[in-house]
Motif scaffolding. Structure first.
Motif, PDB file in Angstrom:
ATOM      1  N   TYR A   6      96.517  13.390  48.842  1.00 54.28           N
ATOM      2  CA  TYR A   6      97.765  13.361  48.066  1.00 54.28           C
ATOM      3  C   TYR A   6      98.861  12.816  48.978  1.00 54.28           C
ATOM      4  N   PRO A   7      99.101  11.486  48.925  1.00 52.47           N
ATOM      5  CA  PRO A   7     100.097  10.893  49.818  1.00 52.47           C
ATOM      6  C   PRO A   7     101.492  10.866  49.184  1.00 52.47           C
ATOM      7  N   GLY A   8     102.499  10.934  50.040  1.00 53.00           N
ATOM      8  CA  GLY A   8     103.869  10.827  49.545  1.00 53.00           C
ATOM      9  C   GLY A   8     104.831  10.839  50.705  1.00 53.00           C
ATOM     10  N   SER A   9     106.110  10.580  50.401  1.00 48.09           N
ATOM     11  CA  SER A   9     107.093  10.666  51.478  1.00 48.09           C
ATOM     12  C   SER A   9     107.648  12.091  51.596  1.00 48.09           C
ATOM     13  N   PHE A  10     107.714  12.820  50.506  1.00 44.12           N
ATOM     14  CA  PHE A  10     108.012  14.259  50.542  1.00 44.12           C
ATOM     15  C   PHE A  10     109.289  14.588  51.329  1.00 44.12           C
ATOM     16  N   VAL A  35     101.679  13.019  54.654  1.00 46.48           N
ATOM     17  CA  VAL A  35     103.079  12.598  54.772  1.00 46.48           C
ATOM     18  C   VAL A  35     103.068  11.168  55.302  1.00 46.48           C
ATOM     19  N   MET A  36     103.614  10.233  54.505  1.00 49.90           N
ATOM     20  CA  MET A  36     103.517   8.810  54.824  1.00 49.90           C
ATOM     21  C   MET A  36     104.870   8.144  54.669  1.00 49.90           C
ATOM     22  N   HIS A  37     104.934   6.929  55.193  1.00 50.09           N
ATOM     23  CA  HIS A  37     106.184   6.168  55.136  1.00 50.09           C
ATOM     24  C   HIS A  37     106.227   5.328  53.861  1.00 50.09           C
ATOM     25  N   ASN A  38     107.340   5.438  53.134  1.00 54.98           N
ATOM     26  CA  ASN A  38     107.579   4.574  51.978  1.00 54.98           C
ATOM     27  C   ASN A  38     108.631   3.551  52.387  1.00 54.98           C
ATOM     28  N   PRO A  39     108.261   2.268  52.507  1.00 50.53           N
ATOM     29  CA  PRO A  39     109.221   1.274  52.986  1.00 50.53           C
ATOM     30  C   PRO A  39     110.441   1.138  52.080  1.00 50.53           C
ATOM     31  N   ASP A  40     110.328   1.589  50.818  1.00 51.26           N
ATOM     32  CA  ASP A  40     111.485   1.533  49.904  1.00 51.26           C
ATOM     33  C   ASP A  40     112.455   2.692  50.123  1.00 51.26           C
ATOM     34  N   LYS A  41     112.069   3.649  50.974  1.00 51.54           N
ATOM     35  CA  LYS A  41     112.923   4.837  51.195  1.00 51.54           C
ATOM     36  C   LYS A  41     113.142   5.028  52.691  1.00 51.54           C
ATOM     37  N   PRO A  42     113.908   4.119  53.325  1.00 45.64           N
ATOM     38  CA  PRO A  42     114.030   4.190  54.789  1.00 45.64           C
ATOM     39  C   PRO A  42     114.873   5.363  55.300  1.00 45.64           C
ATOM     40  N   PRO A  71     100.022   7.261  59.840  1.00 49.56           N
ATOM     41  CA  PRO A  71     100.712   5.973  59.880  1.00 49.56           C
ATOM     42  C   PRO A  71      99.995   5.002  58.939  1.00 49.56           C
ATOM     43  N   GLY A  72     100.602   3.885  58.640  1.00 52.32           N
ATOM     44  CA  GLY A  72      99.876   2.801  57.968  1.00 52.32           C
ATOM     45  C   GLY A  72      99.663   3.010  56.488  1.00 52.32           C
ATOM     46  N   LEU A  73      98.493   2.576  56.042  1.00 53.31           N
ATOM     47  CA  LEU A  73      98.207   2.491  54.609  1.00 53.31           C
ATOM     48  C   LEU A  73      97.585   3.782  54.065  1.00 53.31           C
ATOM     49  N   ALA A  74      97.920   4.081  52.802  1.00 50.56           N
ATOM     50  CA  ALA A  74      97.334   5.250  52.145  1.00 50.56           C
ATOM     51  C   ALA A  74      95.819   5.092  52.018  1.00 50.56           C
ATOM     52  N   VAL A  75      95.352   3.879  51.759  1.00 49.57           N
ATOM     53  CA  VAL A  75      93.896   3.701  51.604  1.00 49.57           C
ATOM     54  C   VAL A  75      93.160   4.012  52.908  1.00 49.57           C
ATOM     55  N   VAL A  87      95.250  11.163  44.820  1.00 54.29           N
ATOM     56  CA  VAL A  87      95.867  11.858  43.684  1.00 54.29           C
ATOM     57  C   VAL A  87      97.361  11.593  43.696  1.00 54.29           C
ATOM     58  N   LYS A  88      97.917  11.306  42.528  1.00 54.32           N
ATOM     59  CA  LYS A  88      99.362  11.133  42.375  1.00 54.32           C
ATOM     60  C   LYS A  88      99.845  11.944  41.186  1.00 54.32           C
ATOM     61  N   GLY A  89     101.066  12.445  41.277  1.00 54.74           N
ATOM     62  CA  GLY A  89     101.673  13.166  40.158  1.00 54.74           C
ATOM     63  C   GLY A  89     102.464  12.207  39.287  1.00 54.74           C
ATOM     64  N   GLN A 101     100.653   0.146  39.395  1.00 52.06           N
ATOM     65  CA  GLN A 101     100.611  -1.054  40.251  1.00 52.06           C
ATOM     66  C   GLN A 101     100.027  -0.700  41.614  1.00 52.06           C
ATOM     67  N   MET A 102     100.462   0.472  42.172  1.00 54.89           N
ATOM     68  CA  MET A 102      99.920   0.892  43.480  1.00 54.89           C
ATOM     69  C   MET A 102      98.425   1.186  43.375  1.00 54.89           C
ATOM     70  N   ALA A 103      98.021   1.851  42.289  1.00 56.72           N
ATOM     71  CA  ALA A 103      96.602   2.212  42.134  1.00 56.72           C
ATOM     72  C   ALA A 103      95.731   0.959  42.059  1.00 56.72           C
ATOM     73  N   HIS A 104      96.156  -0.024  41.280  1.00 51.89           N
ATOM     74  CA  HIS A 104      95.366  -1.264  41.175  1.00 51.89           C
ATOM     75  C   HIS A 104      95.306  -1.975  42.527  1.00 51.89           C
ATOM     76  N   THR A 105      96.446  -1.970  43.253  1.00 51.01           N
ATOM     77  CA  THR A 105      96.466  -2.627  44.565  1.00 51.01           C
ATOM     78  C   THR A 105      95.528  -1.906  45.523  1.00 51.01           C
ATOM     79  N   ASN A 106      95.599  -0.579  45.552  1.00 52.39           N
ATOM     80  CA  ASN A 106      94.744   0.189  46.471  1.00 52.39           C
ATOM     81  C   ASN A 106      93.258  -0.007  46.148  1.00 52.39           C
ATOM     82  N   PHE A 107      92.938  -0.146  44.861  1.00 55.52           N
ATOM     83  CA  PHE A 107      91.535  -0.394  44.514  1.00 55.52           C
ATOM     84  C   PHE A 107      91.126  -1.810  44.906  1.00 55.52           C
TER      85      PHE A 107
HETATM   86  O1  PNS Z   1     106.577   9.997  47.511  1.00 53.72           O
HETATM   87  P1  PNS Z   1     106.610   8.488  47.432  1.00 53.72           P
HETATM   88  O2  PNS Z   1     107.766   7.956  48.254  1.00 53.72           O
HETATM   89  O3  PNS Z   1     106.624   7.966  46.022  1.00 53.72           O
HETATM   90  O4  PNS Z   1     105.243   7.985  48.112  1.00 53.72           O
HETATM   91  C1  PNS Z   1     104.964   6.606  48.244  1.00 53.72           C
HETATM   92  C2  PNS Z   1     103.856   6.418  49.280  1.00 53.72           C
HETATM   93  C3  PNS Z   1     104.281   6.964  50.639  1.00 53.72           C
HETATM   94  C4  PNS Z   1     102.598   7.127  48.813  1.00 53.72           C
HETATM   95  C5  PNS Z   1     103.596   4.872  49.367  1.00 53.72           C
HETATM   96  O5  PNS Z   1     104.766   4.218  49.778  1.00 53.72           O
HETATM   97  C6  PNS Z   1     102.448   4.572  50.318  1.00 53.72           C
HETATM   98  O6  PNS Z   1     101.306   4.637  49.934  1.00 53.72           O
HETATM   99  N1  PNS Z   1     102.816   4.278  51.582  1.00 53.72           N
HETATM  100  C7  PNS Z   1     101.845   3.969  52.626  1.00 53.72           C
HETATM  101  C8  PNS Z   1     101.767   2.450  52.845  1.00 53.72           C
HETATM  102  C9  PNS Z   1     100.853   1.792  51.818  1.00 53.72           C
HETATM  103  O7  PNS Z   1      99.724   2.206  51.615  1.00 53.72           O
HETATM  104  N2  PNS Z   1     101.392   0.743  51.148  1.00 53.72           N
HETATM  105  C10 PNS Z   1     100.666   0.003  50.128  1.00 53.72           C
HETATM  106  C11 PNS Z   1     100.898   0.637  48.767  1.00 53.72           C
HETATM  107  S1  PNS Z   1      99.997  -0.210  47.480  1.00 53.72           S
END
Ligand code: PNS
Length: 162
Positions: A6-10, A35-42, A71-75, A87-89, A101-107
């Motif tokens: 369950y990834p997120g910026s939290f 706990v991961m980095h969301n580049p849209d939420k610096p 660090p890095g990518l959720a995948v 898992v995402k809420g 969009q994120m789910a399709h990209t990660n797959f």
């Molecule tokens: O709680 P958020 O901010 O909505 O979580 C977004 C998060 C951290 C899950 C997303 O930004 C993420 O997966 N970041 C890690 C980097 C990554 O995998 N980027 C590609 C996403 S398709």
């Protein structure tokens, strides 16, 4: 019993997030909260270490939940813990657009699937962004976050006297 990520910026972790963790552990078994980095939420209010420790305190009643930063990518985080899926809420249709969009990209990039958990309607308005804003102005966020988070925000920002 499966492990899910369950990834997120939290920033901060709130009661809607806790609801997703509770549902995910009931459905799958083991949950790794990442706990991961969301580049849209610096600009955050809590450090990564603070987020990990507050989520751990908030989930201490759930034996099959662990909390780590990655660090890095959720995948890559999902593959490193052998997660069955991410898992995402979902609160609203707006969340669905972003998550789909994120789910399709990660797959597409790593073959990692995503499963959405609808949050309980009573948490559908709760958002970390509004919690940060209210707390920074000394407002009361205790109805929207676990007590450990409420205490941490109160010590970071002086609450207004009621
Ligand atoms: O709680 P958020 O901010 O909505 O979580 C977004 C998060 C951290 C899950 C997303 O930004 C993420 O997966 N970041 C890690 C980097 C990554 O995998 N980027 C590609 C996403 S398709």
């Amino acid at each position: 019993m499966s492990t899910v990520l369950y990834p997120g910026s939290f920033d901060p972790f709130h009661l809607g997030h806790l609801d997703v963790v509770e549902q995910a552990t009931a459905l799958f078994g083991e949950v790794v909260v990442a706990v991961m980095h969301n580049p849209d939420k610096p600009s955050g209010v809590l450090s990564t270490d603070q987020r990990v420790s507050l989520i751990s305190a908030s989930c201490s009643h759930l034996p099959n939940v662990s909390v780590r930063s990655f660090p890095g990518l959720a995948v890559d985080a999902a593959l490193s813990v052998n997660a069955l899926c991410i898992v995402k809420g979902l609160r609203t249709s707006g969340d669905f657009e972003v998550e789909q969009q994120m789910a399709h990209t990660n797959f597409a990039v790593a073959g990692v699937r995503s499963v959405y958990v609808p949050c309980q309607p009573r948490f559908s308005f709760v958002s970390s962004r509004f919690i940060r804003d209210i707390a920074a102005h000394g407002g009361d966020v205790s109805s929207m976050v676990p007590s450990a988070v409420s205490d941490a925000l109160a010590s970071l920002f002086s609450p207004r006297s009621k």
